[in-house]
Write an enzyme that holds these catalytic residues in place. Structure first.
Site, PDB file in Angstrom:
ATOM      1  N   SER A  14      41.367  51.131 -60.696  1.00  0.00           N
ATOM      2  CA  SER A  14      41.719  52.510 -61.078  1.00  0.00           C
ATOM      3  C   SER A  14      42.937  52.996 -60.295  1.00  0.00           C
ATOM      4  O   SER A  14      43.741  53.781 -60.802  1.00  0.00           O
ATOM      5  CB  SER A  14      40.529  53.463 -60.906  1.00  0.00           C
ATOM      6  OG  SER A  14      40.222  53.649 -59.549  1.00  0.00           O
ATOM      7  N   MET A  91      40.182  43.337 -51.412  1.00  0.00           N
ATOM      8  CA  MET A  91      39.155  43.235 -50.376  1.00  0.00           C
ATOM      9  C   MET A  91      39.298  41.974 -49.526  1.00  0.00           C
ATOM     10  O   MET A  91      38.351  41.212 -49.360  1.00  0.00           O
ATOM     11  CB  MET A  91      37.757  43.308 -51.015  1.00  0.00           C
ATOM     12  CG  MET A  91      37.525  44.539 -51.875  1.00  0.00           C
ATOM     13  SD  MET A  91      37.834  46.071 -50.988  1.00  0.00           S
ATOM     14  CE  MET A  91      36.309  46.178 -50.080  1.00  0.00           C
ATOM     15  N   ILE A  93      41.229  40.540 -45.751  1.00  0.00           N
ATOM     16  CA  ILE A  93      42.036  40.826 -44.555  1.00  0.00           C
ATOM     17  C   ILE A  93      43.242  39.886 -44.592  1.00  0.00           C
ATOM     18  O   ILE A  93      43.115  38.715 -44.926  1.00  0.00           O
ATOM     19  CB  ILE A  93      41.207  40.585 -43.279  1.00  0.00           C
ATOM     20  CG1 ILE A  93      40.042  41.574 -43.243  1.00  0.00           C
ATOM     21  CG2 ILE A  93      42.075  40.713 -42.031  1.00  0.00           C
ATOM     22  CD1 ILE A  93      39.002  41.240 -42.204  1.00  0.00           C
ATOM     23  N   ASN A 108      48.448  50.087 -47.902  1.00  0.00           N
ATOM     24  CA  ASN A 108      47.028  49.967 -48.251  1.00  0.00           C
ATOM     25  C   ASN A 108      46.459  51.360 -48.470  1.00  0.00           C
ATOM     26  O   ASN A 108      46.844  52.309 -47.790  1.00  0.00           O
ATOM     27  CB  ASN A 108      46.268  49.279 -47.106  1.00  0.00           C
ATOM     28  CG  ASN A 108      44.786  49.103 -47.415  1.00  0.00           C
ATOM     29  OD1 ASN A 108      44.427  48.674 -48.516  1.00  0.00           O
ATOM     30  ND2 ASN A 108      43.918  49.429 -46.470  1.00  0.00           N
ATOM     31  N   HIS A 110      42.911  53.389 -48.207  1.00  0.00           N
ATOM     32  CA  HIS A 110      41.554  53.258 -47.640  1.00  0.00           C
ATOM     33  C   HIS A 110      40.768  54.540 -47.930  1.00  0.00           C
ATOM     34  O   HIS A 110      41.279  55.636 -47.705  1.00  0.00           O
ATOM     35  CB  HIS A 110      41.625  53.002 -46.136  1.00  0.00           C
ATOM     36  CG  HIS A 110      40.260  52.824 -45.541  1.00  0.00           C
ATOM     37  ND1 HIS A 110      39.516  51.677 -45.745  1.00  0.00           N
ATOM     38  CD2 HIS A 110      39.480  53.660 -44.813  1.00  0.00           C
ATOM     39  CE1 HIS A 110      38.354  51.818 -45.149  1.00  0.00           C
ATOM     40  NE2 HIS A 110      38.302  53.006 -44.575  1.00  0.00           N
ATOM     41  N   ASP A 146      42.702  48.090 -41.505  1.00  0.00           N
ATOM     42  CA  ASP A 146      42.745  49.538 -41.730  1.00  0.00           C
ATOM     43  C   ASP A 146      43.296  50.282 -40.514  1.00  0.00           C
ATOM     44  O   ASP A 146      42.738  51.283 -40.075  1.00  0.00           O
ATOM     45  CB  ASP A 146      41.337  50.060 -42.090  1.00  0.00           C
ATOM     46  CG  ASP A 146      40.799  49.417 -43.358  1.00  0.00           C
ATOM     47  OD1 ASP A 146      41.604  49.097 -44.253  1.00  0.00           O
ATOM     48  OD2 ASP A 146      39.573  49.221 -43.451  1.00  0.00           O
TER      49      ASP A 146
HETATM   50  C1  GRF Z   1      39.039  52.337 -53.692  1.00  0.00           C
HETATM   51  O1  GRF Z   1      38.135  53.280 -53.219  1.00  0.00           O
HETATM   52  C2  GRF Z   1      39.861  51.811 -52.568  1.00  0.00           C
HETATM   53  O2  GRF Z   1      40.228  52.767 -51.649  1.00  0.00           O
HETATM   54  C3  GRF Z   1      38.876  50.847 -51.975  1.00  0.00           C
HETATM   55  O3  GRF Z   1      38.322  50.201 -53.073  1.00  0.00           O
HETATM   56  C4  GRF Z   1      38.337  51.084 -54.173  1.00  0.00           C
HETATM   57  C5  GRF Z   1      39.099  50.399 -55.273  1.00  0.00           C
HETATM   58  O4  GRF Z   1      39.022  51.095 -56.453  1.00  0.00           O
HETATM   59  N1  GRF Z   1      39.438  50.025 -50.967  1.00  0.00           N
HETATM   60  P1  GRF Z   1      39.895  50.633 -57.685  1.00  0.00           P
HETATM   61  O5  GRF Z   1      39.730  49.130 -57.837  1.00  0.00           O
HETATM   62  O6  GRF Z   1      41.309  51.020 -57.426  1.00  0.00           O
HETATM   63  O7  GRF Z   1      39.294  51.373 -58.844  1.00  0.00           O
END
Ligand code: GRF
Length: 226
Positions: A14, A91, A93, A108, A110, A146
């Site tokens: 998203s 997801m 590192i 990034n 977060h 992060d």
């Molecule tokens: C988001 O909340 C982002 O901050 C976190 O994972 C989620 C990813 O959402 N690290 P999307 O894949 O962009 O919908």
């Protein structure tokens, strides 16, 4: 010339969509040269294809070490000619090799107000901690998770009956605004990093919007359109 970016994802995408939308609206001066996922079933890959964007899957399970995986990813990014990298729900590192390949050119998003609640499920950690304020952060990526210099943060209320989902969706709406904004500042070469601090040339004043549950504090404020 638009900034050429590679967007790395692992899931729904998203945030990727928010970047695509801002580009298509002519508000964000960037071009996505590659959408790369470490997961073949990431829905974000479909979003990318629907908008005619190049996609690649590099599965971390196929590599013996983090660095070998990172080398494969960096190779794809370089082949796409991207000048900067956006981690949008990616997801993994990153190894020092990856980070040093694009110094001060990796952003990034977060879902917490760093340095609180780093790591996975920032929204869940915050909801379970019972915070009264949480939010999201866009930062440059450095070698710690992060951790790198902070570009922009947005804060939202944490409510008494919040769980990870309800708090998370309030936060996500703001992620979709501050991530494209931070990319635009990078594209305009308005970000100057010195130590932990990021100076933003001509940054708008912090912005307080909404009311009640919809209240959000965004600092620095957003340029028009974001
Ligand atoms: C988001 O909340 C982002 O901050 C976190 O994972 C989620 C990813 O959402 N690290 P999307 O894949 O962009 O919908």
């Amino acid at each position: 010339m638009p900034l050429k970016i590679a967007v790395l994802i692992s899931g729904s995408g998203s945030n990727l969509q928010s970047i695509i939308d801002r580009i298509e609206q002519g508000i964000l001066d960037a071009r996505i040269t590659l959408v790369l996922s470490n997961k073949p079933d990431a829905y974000g890959l479909k979003r990318a294809s629907q908008h005619g964007l190049a996609t690649r899957v590099v599965e971390h399970g196929s590599y013996a070490s983090r660095e070998e995986f990172d080398r494969a990813v960096v190779q794809e990014i370089r082949a796409s000619q991207a000048q900067a990298v956006v981690l949008a729900g990616f997801m993994r590192i990153l190894s020092p090799f990856f980070i040093n390949s694009f110094p001060n050119r990796i952003l990034n998003i977060h879902p917490a107000i760093l340095p609180a609640f780093p790591g996975v499920d920032g929204q869940k950690q915050a909801a379970e901690h019972g915070v009264k304020i949480s939010g999201c952060t866009v930062h440059f990526v450095d070698e710690k998770m992060d951790h790198g210099p902070i570009i922009i943060q947005a804060a939202v209320p944490g409510l008494a009956d919040d769980d990870a989902k309800s708090l998370g969706s309030r936060i996500l709406a703001l992620e979709h605004r501050i991530l494209p904004q931070a990319i635009q500042w990078l594209a305009q070469d308005r970000l100057k990093v010195s130590g932990r601090r990021v100076e933003i040339e001509g940054a708008p004043q912090p912005l307080l919007a909404g009311g009640g549950q919809e209240t959000a504090l965004v600092s620095p404020g957003l340029d028009k359109g974001f």
